[in-house]
Design a protein around this motif. Sequence first.
Motif, PDB file in Angstrom:
ATOM      1  N   LEU A 130      -6.726   1.869  -3.440  1.00  0.00           N
ATOM      2  CA  LEU A 130      -6.435   3.283  -3.627  1.00  0.00           C
ATOM      3  C   LEU A 130      -7.698   4.130  -3.737  1.00  0.00           C
ATOM      4  O   LEU A 130      -7.612   5.353  -3.760  1.00  0.00           O
ATOM      5  CB  LEU A 130      -5.589   3.505  -4.888  1.00  0.00           C
ATOM      6  CG  LEU A 130      -4.135   3.046  -4.849  1.00  0.00           C
ATOM      7  CD1 LEU A 130      -3.473   3.332  -6.191  1.00  0.00           C
ATOM      8  CD2 LEU A 130      -3.376   3.734  -3.721  1.00  0.00           C
ATOM      9  N   TYR A 131      -8.857   3.508  -3.850  1.00  0.00           N
ATOM     10  CA  TYR A 131     -10.113   4.244  -4.022  1.00  0.00           C
ATOM     11  C   TYR A 131     -10.207   5.397  -3.020  1.00  0.00           C
ATOM     12  O   TYR A 131      -9.880   5.228  -1.848  1.00  0.00           O
ATOM     13  CB  TYR A 131     -11.301   3.300  -3.831  1.00  0.00           C
ATOM     14  CG  TYR A 131     -12.636   4.001  -3.839  1.00  0.00           C
ATOM     15  CD1 TYR A 131     -13.259   4.319  -5.028  1.00  0.00           C
ATOM     16  CD2 TYR A 131     -13.248   4.365  -2.645  1.00  0.00           C
ATOM     17  CE1 TYR A 131     -14.490   4.982  -5.037  1.00  0.00           C
ATOM     18  CE2 TYR A 131     -14.466   5.028  -2.653  1.00  0.00           C
ATOM     19  CZ  TYR A 131     -15.075   5.342  -3.839  1.00  0.00           C
ATOM     20  OH  TYR A 131     -16.274   6.004  -3.857  1.00  0.00           O
ATOM     21  N   TYR A 158       0.836  -1.202   0.000  1.00  0.00           N
ATOM     22  CA  TYR A 158       0.000   0.000   0.000  1.00  0.00           C
ATOM     23  C   TYR A 158       0.870   1.250   0.000  1.00  0.00           C
ATOM     24  O   TYR A 158       0.640   2.191  -0.776  1.00  0.00           O
ATOM     25  CB  TYR A 158      -0.911  -0.040   1.219  1.00  0.00           C
ATOM     26  CG  TYR A 158      -1.736   1.205   1.449  1.00  0.00           C
ATOM     27  CD1 TYR A 158      -2.645   1.663   0.499  1.00  0.00           C
ATOM     28  CD2 TYR A 158      -1.615   1.914   2.643  1.00  0.00           C
ATOM     29  CE1 TYR A 158      -3.411   2.795   0.724  1.00  0.00           C
ATOM     30  CE2 TYR A 158      -2.385   3.039   2.883  1.00  0.00           C
ATOM     31  CZ  TYR A 158      -3.271   3.484   1.915  1.00  0.00           C
ATOM     32  OH  TYR A 158      -4.024   4.609   2.158  1.00  0.00           O
ATOM     33  N   PHE A 196     -16.163   8.098  -0.468  1.00  0.00           N
ATOM     34  CA  PHE A 196     -14.997   8.814   0.055  1.00  0.00           C
ATOM     35  C   PHE A 196     -15.431  10.073   0.792  1.00  0.00           C
ATOM     36  O   PHE A 196     -14.932  10.366   1.887  1.00  0.00           O
ATOM     37  CB  PHE A 196     -14.047   9.152  -1.093  1.00  0.00           C
ATOM     38  CG  PHE A 196     -12.805   9.878  -0.657  1.00  0.00           C
ATOM     39  CD1 PHE A 196     -11.883   9.275   0.177  1.00  0.00           C
ATOM     40  CD2 PHE A 196     -12.546  11.171  -1.099  1.00  0.00           C
ATOM     41  CE1 PHE A 196     -10.720   9.937   0.576  1.00  0.00           C
ATOM     42  CE2 PHE A 196     -11.399  11.836  -0.710  1.00  0.00           C
ATOM     43  CZ  PHE A 196     -10.486  11.219   0.129  1.00  0.00           C
ATOM     44  N   MET A 229      -8.971   7.078  -5.598  1.00  0.00           N
ATOM     45  CA  MET A 229      -7.962   7.385  -6.605  1.00  0.00           C
ATOM     46  C   MET A 229      -7.696   6.148  -7.447  1.00  0.00           C
ATOM     47  O   MET A 229      -8.110   5.045  -7.109  1.00  0.00           O
ATOM     48  CB  MET A 229      -6.706   7.898  -5.929  1.00  0.00           C
ATOM     49  CG  MET A 229      -6.966   9.189  -5.169  1.00  0.00           C
ATOM     50  SD  MET A 229      -5.725   9.551  -3.933  1.00  0.00           S
ATOM     51  CE  MET A 229      -6.536  10.899  -3.056  1.00  0.00           C
ATOM     52  N   PHE A 264      -2.921  11.576  -7.450  1.00  0.00           N
ATOM     53  CA  PHE A 264      -3.509  12.687  -6.695  1.00  0.00           C
ATOM     54  C   PHE A 264      -3.902  13.836  -7.627  1.00  0.00           C
ATOM     55  O   PHE A 264      -4.965  14.449  -7.462  1.00  0.00           O
ATOM     56  CB  PHE A 264      -2.526  13.175  -5.633  1.00  0.00           C
ATOM     57  CG  PHE A 264      -3.103  14.256  -4.755  1.00  0.00           C
ATOM     58  CD1 PHE A 264      -4.021  13.943  -3.763  1.00  0.00           C
ATOM     59  CD2 PHE A 264      -2.755  15.579  -4.942  1.00  0.00           C
ATOM     60  CE1 PHE A 264      -4.568  14.941  -2.971  1.00  0.00           C
ATOM     61  CE2 PHE A 264      -3.300  16.586  -4.160  1.00  0.00           C
ATOM     62  CZ  PHE A 264      -4.209  16.260  -3.158  1.00  0.00           C
ATOM     63  N   GLN A 305      -7.345   6.515   3.377  1.00  0.00           N
ATOM     64  CA  GLN A 305      -7.318   7.482   2.279  1.00  0.00           C
ATOM     65  C   GLN A 305      -7.972   8.801   2.698  1.00  0.00           C
ATOM     66  O   GLN A 305      -7.503   9.888   2.341  1.00  0.00           O
ATOM     67  CB  GLN A 305      -8.031   6.910   1.053  1.00  0.00           C
ATOM     68  CG  GLN A 305      -7.331   5.734   0.391  1.00  0.00           C
ATOM     69  CD  GLN A 305      -6.058   6.125  -0.326  1.00  0.00           C
ATOM     70  OE1 GLN A 305      -4.984   6.150   0.270  1.00  0.00           O
ATOM     71  NE2 GLN A 305      -6.170   6.450  -1.600  1.00  0.00           N
ATOM     72  N   PHE A 341      -9.105   0.692   4.416  1.00  0.00           N
ATOM     73  CA  PHE A 341      -8.291   1.447   3.462  1.00  0.00           C
ATOM     74  C   PHE A 341      -8.967   2.756   3.077  1.00  0.00           C
ATOM     75  O   PHE A 341      -8.294   3.778   2.872  1.00  0.00           O
ATOM     76  CB  PHE A 341      -8.015   0.600   2.226  1.00  0.00           C
ATOM     77  CG  PHE A 341      -6.928  -0.412   2.413  1.00  0.00           C
ATOM     78  CD1 PHE A 341      -5.600  -0.011   2.498  1.00  0.00           C
ATOM     79  CD2 PHE A 341      -7.213  -1.767   2.511  1.00  0.00           C
ATOM     80  CE1 PHE A 341      -4.577  -0.934   2.676  1.00  0.00           C
ATOM     81  CE2 PHE A 341      -6.209  -2.702   2.688  1.00  0.00           C
ATOM     82  CZ  PHE A 341      -4.883  -2.284   2.772  1.00  0.00           C
ATOM     83  N   LEU A 342     -10.286   2.742   2.955  1.00  0.00           N
ATOM     84  CA  LEU A 342     -11.003   3.974   2.632  1.00  0.00           C
ATOM     85  C   LEU A 342     -10.797   5.013   3.720  1.00  0.00           C
ATOM     86  O   LEU A 342     -10.588   6.200   3.432  1.00  0.00           O
ATOM     87  CB  LEU A 342     -12.491   3.675   2.464  1.00  0.00           C
ATOM     88  CG  LEU A 342     -13.394   4.870   2.162  1.00  0.00           C
ATOM     89  CD1 LEU A 342     -13.010   5.522   0.844  1.00  0.00           C
ATOM     90  CD2 LEU A 342     -14.862   4.441   2.141  1.00  0.00           C
ATOM     91  N   LEU A 385      -5.602  10.680   4.986  1.00  0.00           N
ATOM     92  CA  LEU A 385      -4.429  11.217   4.285  1.00  0.00           C
ATOM     93  C   LEU A 385      -4.791  12.362   3.344  1.00  0.00           C
ATOM     94  O   LEU A 385      -4.067  13.355   3.258  1.00  0.00           O
ATOM     95  CB  LEU A 385      -3.748  10.094   3.491  1.00  0.00           C
ATOM     96  CG  LEU A 385      -3.061   8.997   4.299  1.00  0.00           C
ATOM     97  CD1 LEU A 385      -2.573   7.884   3.386  1.00  0.00           C
ATOM     98  CD2 LEU A 385      -1.901   9.567   5.120  1.00  0.00           C
ATOM     99  N   PHE A 386      -5.912  12.239   2.633  1.00  0.00           N
ATOM    100  CA  PHE A 386      -6.198  13.180   1.553  1.00  0.00           C
ATOM    101  C   PHE A 386      -7.496  13.966   1.721  1.00  0.00           C
ATOM    102  O   PHE A 386      -7.800  14.824   0.896  1.00  0.00           O
ATOM    103  CB  PHE A 386      -6.256  12.423   0.217  1.00  0.00           C
ATOM    104  CG  PHE A 386      -5.001  11.665  -0.108  1.00  0.00           C
ATOM    105  CD1 PHE A 386      -3.849  12.337  -0.485  1.00  0.00           C
ATOM    106  CD2 PHE A 386      -4.970  10.277  -0.027  1.00  0.00           C
ATOM    107  CE1 PHE A 386      -2.689  11.643  -0.780  1.00  0.00           C
ATOM    108  CE2 PHE A 386      -3.811   9.578  -0.326  1.00  0.00           C
ATOM    109  CZ  PHE A 386      -2.663  10.253  -0.697  1.00  0.00           C
ATOM    110  N   LEU A 433       1.294   4.246  -2.853  1.00  0.00           N
ATOM    111  CA  LEU A 433       1.090   5.663  -2.555  1.00  0.00           C
ATOM    112  C   LEU A 433       2.250   6.525  -3.058  1.00  0.00           C
ATOM    113  O   LEU A 433       2.077   7.725  -3.274  1.00  0.00           O
ATOM    114  CB  LEU A 433       0.912   5.866  -1.051  1.00  0.00           C
ATOM    115  CG  LEU A 433      -0.409   5.367  -0.450  1.00  0.00           C
ATOM    116  CD1 LEU A 433      -0.439   5.628   1.045  1.00  0.00           C
ATOM    117  CD2 LEU A 433      -1.599   6.032  -1.119  1.00  0.00           C
TER     118      LEU A 433
END
Length: 494
Positions: free
Chosen positions: A237-238, A207, A402, A240, A381, A335, A331-332, A338-339, A211
């Motif tokens: 990565l969803y 992972y 998301f 993204m 990104f 993400q 994982f969602l 992080l973003f 990234l």
Amino acid sequence: MGSRLKLNPERTFYWFFEAMCPVARDKDPSVQFMFPEDFADEESCQTLPRFCFPYDIQRARDGVAVQHFTFALTDLEGCQRFGFCRLANTSQTCLCILSYLPWFEVFYKLLNNLADYLAKGQTNEARTLLSELYKQPVPLVSGSVTLSMGEQVLVNEVSLSVGHPEAPEGVPYFIAPDPRSLPSIPESRNLTELIVAVDVGNLLQLYASMLFERRILIFASKLSTLTSCVHALTAVLYPMHWQHIFIPVLPPNLLDYCCAPMPYLIGVHTSLSEKVKSRGLEEVVILNVDTNTVETPFDDLKRIPPDVMSQLKMTLKRQAVSPGCGVSRAFLRAQALLFGGYREALCTQNGEISFNEDLFLDHKSNNMRQFLQSAVHLQFFKQFIDSRLEILNKGQEPDDLFEEEIENCEASPGKSRSYQQFVGNIRKGGGALILNVKSNMKAKGLTKSGLKNLLNHKQSHNEEASLQRGGSMSHRHTGGLQARLATTRHFGKG
């Protein structure tokens, strides 16, 4: 383009064929049966059968009777086409169906049905089924598709259940998957195979490597596990999407792709691993699925904020053996942590919404800032920001899982309200909104006074526009307005 999926494909599938394993390495597979018979794409006819036997045919001796795997090709428009395959060890034949739809379980089950017809010599029945599906419109949402085979009705709800109340006994059916749902265990074969084959520590390493858009090779001796792992890794990565070379399984004639200088995610059958490694690979992350080991020259895991990774690790250890979408949700959430702050860096100037990179980085912790300083330059990104700006500049609000997860992660209620107010004003005012970005609006987002200033700026902008249309705007007034406009950096276009 963000996602590589084709919007509104014309057909459920474009080509089906049965290929015979070649007798020697320098020979191409032969096509025994195909539909439609007038399929005229010569390049596909020559290239695709090679993907059906992506291993060293003189070395690989797999005892698995039947394997399902998937390869992917990128067309001239940058969209992915998927080849869903069923490889039978006893007959040395491979059935393949080509589609733009990532319906893994749908096509795997369809291939099983077709294999039964062909094994019994019922080629007319196979051709009828293919013909009906070929003509059937692609369902716009998840739901049923009814196929007619002469006087018999075949209810093809394109998921994996057995039987259907409206279908004759013994007739298979399918359900079109919901594209908005998260992959779940065990329904998602790809995610299930990944979780079973790779432990949590190595999964986090992979992972992290994704990234930072590394060159990643995955080796496995079982084709079904190999391609499932590759596809499942891109899904984590969803929202993204992996933007670089993406080859779930690499045939022997294309091994030079492993020497590409740009980022890639490539799956290779173990029988070809020695040939690949002999090419002198450098700065490549390698996962060996058979031994559950990862080799990497990077410290990517240490470069991701430790609080995010520790939370992800703890959740994965708890959810890895549990059915449902807990792994995908973990994982969602990572993400989103992080973003998700991208929303606080949205600015408008002259009615156009843009992304302020400096504001995005300025209010983060040291660990987060260091990570995002690298992340903002990565393709996944940039493409994500482009897609969000496109939605917002149409006067719409991003609405997906998301965005919901960002709301769940918000520690301060003010953040959520400020963003909703921002989007609401965009929708009401058609995007004519001025946001003044001040240096004191850091990690806490827009305060109440900031929101009041935002609304005042909108009113001033509307008055200014009215005066400008009337031709009576003074030079002094114009200068005052421009002084209040946000200094923004247009991001992600190119």
